[in-house]
Scaffold this active site. Structure first.
Site, PDB file in Angstrom:
ATOM      1  N   ARG A 183     -11.536 -46.677  -6.596  1.00  0.00           N
ATOM      2  CA  ARG A 183     -10.178 -46.578  -6.043  1.00  0.00           C
ATOM      3  C   ARG A 183      -9.933 -46.468  -4.750  1.00  0.00           C
ATOM      4  NH1 ARG A 183      -9.306 -41.269  -9.824  1.00  0.00           N
ATOM      5  NH2 ARG A 183     -11.580 -41.256  -9.513  1.00  0.00           N
ATOM      6  N   GLU A 243     -13.321 -34.618 -19.918  1.00  0.00           N
ATOM      7  CA  GLU A 243     -13.099 -35.454 -18.761  1.00  0.00           C
ATOM      8  C   GLU A 243     -11.607 -35.945 -19.427  1.00  0.00           C
ATOM      9  OE1 GLU A 243     -14.337 -36.001 -15.825  1.00  0.00           O
ATOM     10  OE2 GLU A 243     -15.523 -34.520 -16.461  1.00  0.00           O
ATOM     11  N   ASN A 278     -17.421 -51.356  42.562  1.00  0.00           N
ATOM     12  CA  ASN A 278     -18.764 -50.308  42.319  1.00  0.00           C
ATOM     13  C   ASN A 278     -19.761 -51.105  41.687  1.00  0.00           C
ATOM     14  OD1 ASN A 278     -16.901 -50.520  40.051  1.00  0.00           O
ATOM     15  ND2 ASN A 278     -18.145 -48.716  39.063  1.00  0.00           N
ATOM     16  N   TYR A 281      -8.152 -47.616  40.857  1.00  0.00           N
ATOM     17  CA  TYR A 281      -9.360 -47.397  40.054  1.00  0.00           C
ATOM     18  C   TYR A 281     -10.356 -46.794  41.094  1.00  0.00           C
ATOM     19  CZ  TYR A 281     -14.022 -48.380  37.810  1.00  0.00           C
ATOM     20  OH  TYR A 281     -15.136 -48.293  37.369  1.00  0.00           O
ATOM     21  N   ARG A 335     -12.106 -41.348  32.269  1.00  0.00           N
ATOM     22  CA  ARG A 335     -13.353 -41.889  31.543  1.00  0.00           C
ATOM     23  C   ARG A 335     -14.661 -40.848  31.789  1.00  0.00           C
ATOM     24  NH1 ARG A 335     -14.162 -47.654  33.129  1.00  0.00           N
ATOM     25  NH2 ARG A 335     -16.066 -47.407  31.955  1.00  0.00           N
ATOM     26  N   ASN A 358      -5.960 -39.336  50.409  1.00  0.00           N
ATOM     27  CA  ASN A 358      -4.804 -39.859  49.733  1.00  0.00           C
ATOM     28  C   ASN A 358      -5.351 -41.427  49.378  1.00  0.00           C
ATOM     29  OD1 ASN A 358      -2.303 -41.249  48.868  1.00  0.00           O
ATOM     30  ND2 ASN A 358      -1.224 -39.515  49.951  1.00  0.00           N
ATOM     31  N   ASP A 415     -17.328 -36.098  -2.476  1.00  0.00           N
ATOM     32  CA  ASP A 415     -15.989 -36.413  -2.261  1.00  0.00           C
ATOM     33  C   ASP A 415     -15.100 -35.404  -2.215  1.00  0.00           C
ATOM     34  OD1 ASP A 415     -15.762 -36.119  -4.996  1.00  0.00           O
ATOM     35  OD2 ASP A 415     -14.952 -37.890  -5.581  1.00  0.00           O
ATOM     36  N   SER A 421      -2.830 -48.741  50.875  1.00  0.00           N
ATOM     37  CA  SER A 421      -2.693 -49.619  49.613  1.00  0.00           C
ATOM     38  C   SER A 421      -3.293 -50.975  49.430  1.00  0.00           C
ATOM     39  CB  SER A 421      -1.060 -49.977  49.417  1.00  0.00           C
ATOM     40  OG  SER A 421      -0.150 -48.605  49.283  1.00  0.00           O
TER      41      SER A 421
HETATM   42  C1  UD1 Z   1     -15.858 -35.496 -11.504  1.00  0.00           C
HETATM   43  C2  UD1 Z   1     -16.001 -34.584 -12.843  1.00  0.00           C
HETATM   44  C3  UD1 Z   1     -14.511 -33.858 -13.258  1.00  0.00           C
HETATM   45  C4  UD1 Z   1     -14.211 -33.025 -12.068  1.00  0.00           C
HETATM   46  C5  UD1 Z   1     -13.872 -33.926 -10.794  1.00  0.00           C
HETATM   47  C6  UD1 Z   1     -13.538 -33.204  -9.677  1.00  0.00           C
HETATM   48  C7  UD1 Z   1     -17.927 -35.515 -14.185  1.00  0.00           C
HETATM   49  C8  UD1 Z   1     -18.233 -36.222 -15.349  1.00  0.00           C
HETATM   50  N1  UD1 Z   1     -16.432 -35.207 -13.812  1.00  0.00           N
HETATM   51  O1  UD1 Z   1     -14.808 -36.595 -11.817  1.00  0.00           O
HETATM   52  O2  UD1 Z   1     -14.915 -33.101 -14.329  1.00  0.00           O
HETATM   53  O3  UD1 Z   1     -12.824 -32.821 -12.564  1.00  0.00           O
HETATM   54  O4  UD1 Z   1     -15.438 -34.602 -10.545  1.00  0.00           O
HETATM   55  O5  UD1 Z   1     -13.487 -34.008  -8.223  1.00  0.00           O
HETATM   56  O6  UD1 Z   1     -18.856 -34.995 -13.572  1.00  0.00           O
HETATM   57  N2  UD1 Z   1     -21.434 -39.802  -8.297  1.00  0.00           N
HETATM   58  C9  UD1 Z   1     -22.601 -40.248  -8.348  1.00  0.00           C
HETATM   59  N3  UD1 Z   1     -23.273 -41.023  -9.306  1.00  0.00           N
HETATM   60  C10 UD1 Z   1     -22.534 -41.453 -10.282  1.00  0.00           C
HETATM   61  C11 UD1 Z   1     -21.174 -41.100 -10.382  1.00  0.00           C
HETATM   62  C12 UD1 Z   1     -20.683 -40.136  -9.575  1.00  0.00           C
HETATM   63  O7  UD1 Z   1     -23.403 -39.870  -7.272  1.00  0.00           O
HETATM   64  O8  UD1 Z   1     -23.019 -42.188 -11.151  1.00  0.00           O
HETATM   65  C13 UD1 Z   1     -20.690 -39.044  -7.324  1.00  0.00           C
HETATM   66  C14 UD1 Z   1     -19.821 -39.605  -6.518  1.00  0.00           C
HETATM   67  O9  UD1 Z   1     -20.082 -40.221  -5.516  1.00  0.00           O
HETATM   68  C15 UD1 Z   1     -18.840 -38.273  -6.447  1.00  0.00           C
HETATM   69  C16 UD1 Z   1     -19.112 -37.526  -7.263  1.00  0.00           C
HETATM   70  O10 UD1 Z   1     -20.321 -37.666  -8.033  1.00  0.00           O
HETATM   71  O11 UD1 Z   1     -19.412 -37.926  -4.990  1.00  0.00           O
HETATM   72  C17 UD1 Z   1     -17.882 -37.428  -8.520  1.00  0.00           C
HETATM   73  O12 UD1 Z   1     -17.728 -38.586  -9.066  1.00  0.00           O
HETATM   74  P1  UD1 Z   1     -16.421 -39.201  -9.314  1.00  0.00           P
HETATM   75  O13 UD1 Z   1     -16.705 -40.540 -10.170  1.00  0.00           O
HETATM   76  O14 UD1 Z   1     -15.485 -39.087  -8.344  1.00  0.00           O
HETATM   77  O15 UD1 Z   1     -16.142 -38.194 -10.497  1.00  0.00           O
HETATM   78  P2  UD1 Z   1     -14.809 -37.827 -11.167  1.00  0.00           P
HETATM   79  O16 UD1 Z   1     -14.227 -38.740 -11.919  1.00  0.00           O
HETATM   80  O17 UD1 Z   1     -13.704 -37.414  -9.988  1.00  0.00           O
HETATM   81 CA    CA Z   2     -14.022 -37.808  -7.789  1.00  0.00          CA
END
Ligand code: UD1
Ligand code: CA
Length: 466
Positions: A16, A159, A395, A375, A342, A386, A110, A414
């Protein structure tokens, strides 16, 4: 004390975000999301930190290694998840790096603003016996996993995509943080299936498995929604950035800093302020910036890695970037509007630097002035000098940089060019528009330009008759 292992999931694509970059490298307040998560973990004295990477793994691992070098902490371990089959599958990859004893704290890469104290309370609630989840109530829970409850006991996480209409009305959601006893985690991970709307191995399904095994599942409620807000889209990133900046502005205002408009104020690093500091609209502070008592910052300034002493004023549209060498501005100095300082610019007290003046790797003594269009690079400028409009230090000879020394009380006319290496002796004057290539003795007037001549009866060219 039970040992704590940490798993940070950072393999997802972040579809997304519609970006070429892996999601966890997008920046909030100037730092990658994953750096924020690592910062909140570093105080936990974890036995081991494991980062699960996949999409953009080399870049993510590089950023994590850079973080550990900058913080001076041991590098986390990495496991790669290829392909990415869900959050449960992500944690499965980390299993070989997890001990049999202890508690594993699992974090979403994230969700950047979680605080160490919240994570600590999750670990405590698990206590090595229970599965502890961090939940929160959300006004708009769309997209999140919902907590199903039977009284105190959480019975499942559903979910969003798998939830019924009725379940979607639940506003208590899973935040992406849990603490699980290692032995149980390994057992449950081995039993996950991908029988769901997304065909993924959901980490959240371990809740149902805990219930089957008669293990307590406890939900800790996050008091502060900002701490658990996830980033899935540019608009969520922007909203979180603003909320975070508002919070930083609020904290500074509570210390007495007068911020003209907290909605137009950004700190991407650390800003430390003395008393009676005033900051006008649209200023951005990066890296480490310190403002002494009574400092005033005009509108639209960008200031990075600088120390500004008491009573100094920075007028609008000034750009200051000290990078690693830093910029220092002395007490009562006046800088800008439209000045550029700088790395290594070191202005003494009461120095004036005016519009369209660029200064790099140069010291200016007390009361020195460079007020217009000039400069100064690799120069040592004495007190009360001054430095005239349009003057520059030459430089750089194309291969090497050389220093210019301008001793105390010198007046540079100047439009002069000072060809380094060169020294202008104390109290001397350089005539306007001189090109100075040799050292000048103290208290002399040095002029190096074509002599002025006036030609009598000279006729301007005339247009030829048609
Ligand atoms: C996930 C949770 C959800 C929660 C939400 C909160 C699950 C199934 N769902 O959903 O219940 O409300 O987080 O933010 O866990 N990632 C991996 N490998 C994968 C998939 C994801 O490392 O195969 C990592 C992503 O990089 C991310 C985190 O896991 O950092 C969450 O993944 P994301 O796909 O954002 O999960 P959500 O749909 O947000
Ligand atoms: Ca997420």
């Amino acid at each position: 004390m039970t040992s704590v292992d940490v798993v940070i999931m950072a393999a997802g694509k972040g579809t997304r975000m519609k970006s070429r970059w892996p999601k966890v490298l997008h920046r909030l307040a100037g730092r990658a999301l994953v750096e924020h998560v690592l910062d909140s973990v570093v105080g936990l004295q974890a036995r081991r930190i494991v980062v699960v990477t996949g999409n953009g793994a080399p870049e993510v691992e590089g950023a994590v290694m850079a973080w550990s070098r900058n913080r001076g902490v041991p590098a986390p371990g990495f496991v790669r998840q290829e392909p990415q089959l869900g959050t449960g599958h992500a944690v499965q990859q980390a299993v070989p790096l997890l001990a049999e004893d202890g508690i594993t704290l699992i974090l979403n890469g994230d969700v950047p603003l979680v605080e160490a104290s919240t994570l600590r309370s999750l670990v405590e609630r698990s206590g090595g016996r229970a599965l502890a989840l961090l939940g929160v109530r959300m006004t708009d829970p769309t997209g999140y996993g919902r907590l199903l409850r039977d009284g105190e006991q959480v019975t499942a996480i559903v979910e969003h995509k798998d939830a019924s209409e009725e379940q979607r009305r639940i506003d208590e959601v899973y935040t992406g943080f849990m603490a699980v006893p290692n032995g149980l985690l390994k057992r449950w991970l081995a039993r996950l299936t991908n029988d769901n709307a997304q065909g993924e191995y959901y980490l959240t399904d371990i809740v149902g498995l805990a219930v089957q095994d008669g293990v307590a599942v406890v939900a800790v409620t996050a008091a502060d929604p900002l701490q658990v807000e996830g980033v899935n889209s540019p608009s969520q990133l922007a909203a979180l950035e603003r909320a975070f900046q508002q919070r930083q502005a609020q904290a500074l205002m509570e210390q007495g800093v007068r911020i003209a408009d907290p909605a137009r104020f950004d700190v991407r690093g650390q800003l430390v302020c003395g008393q009676d500091v005033e900051i006008d609209v649209n200023c951005v502070f990066e890296g480490r910036v310190a403002l002494g008592d009574g400092v005033r910052i005009g509108a639209n300034c960008v200031i990075a890695n600088a120390t500004i002493a008491a009573g100094a004023q920075i007028h609008p549209f000034t750009h200051i970037d000290g990078e690693t060498a830093g910029v220092k501005i002395g007490e009562g100095a006046l800088v800008g509007p439209f000045a550029r300082l700088r790395p290594g610019a070191d202005l003494g007290p009461e120095v004036h630097v005016g519009n369209f003046v660029e200064i790099k790797n140069s010291t200016l003594g007390r009361g020195a002035k460079a007020n217009h269009l000039a400069y100064l690079g690799d120069a040592s400028v004495g007190a009360r000098v001054n430095y005239g409009a349009g003057s520059i230090t030459a430089n750089y000879d194309g291969a090497n940089k050389h220093r210019t020394v301008i001793e105390e009380d010198v007046h540079i006319g100047s439009n002069s060019v000072l060809v380094a290496p060169v020294t202008i002796g104390r109290g001397g004057t350089v005539g306007a528009s001189s090109t100075i290539t040799k050292d000048t003795p103290p208290d002399t007037l040095s002029v190096a330009r074509g002599k002025q001549v006036s030609i009598a009866n000279w006729q301007r060219p005339k247009k030829a008759a048609k």
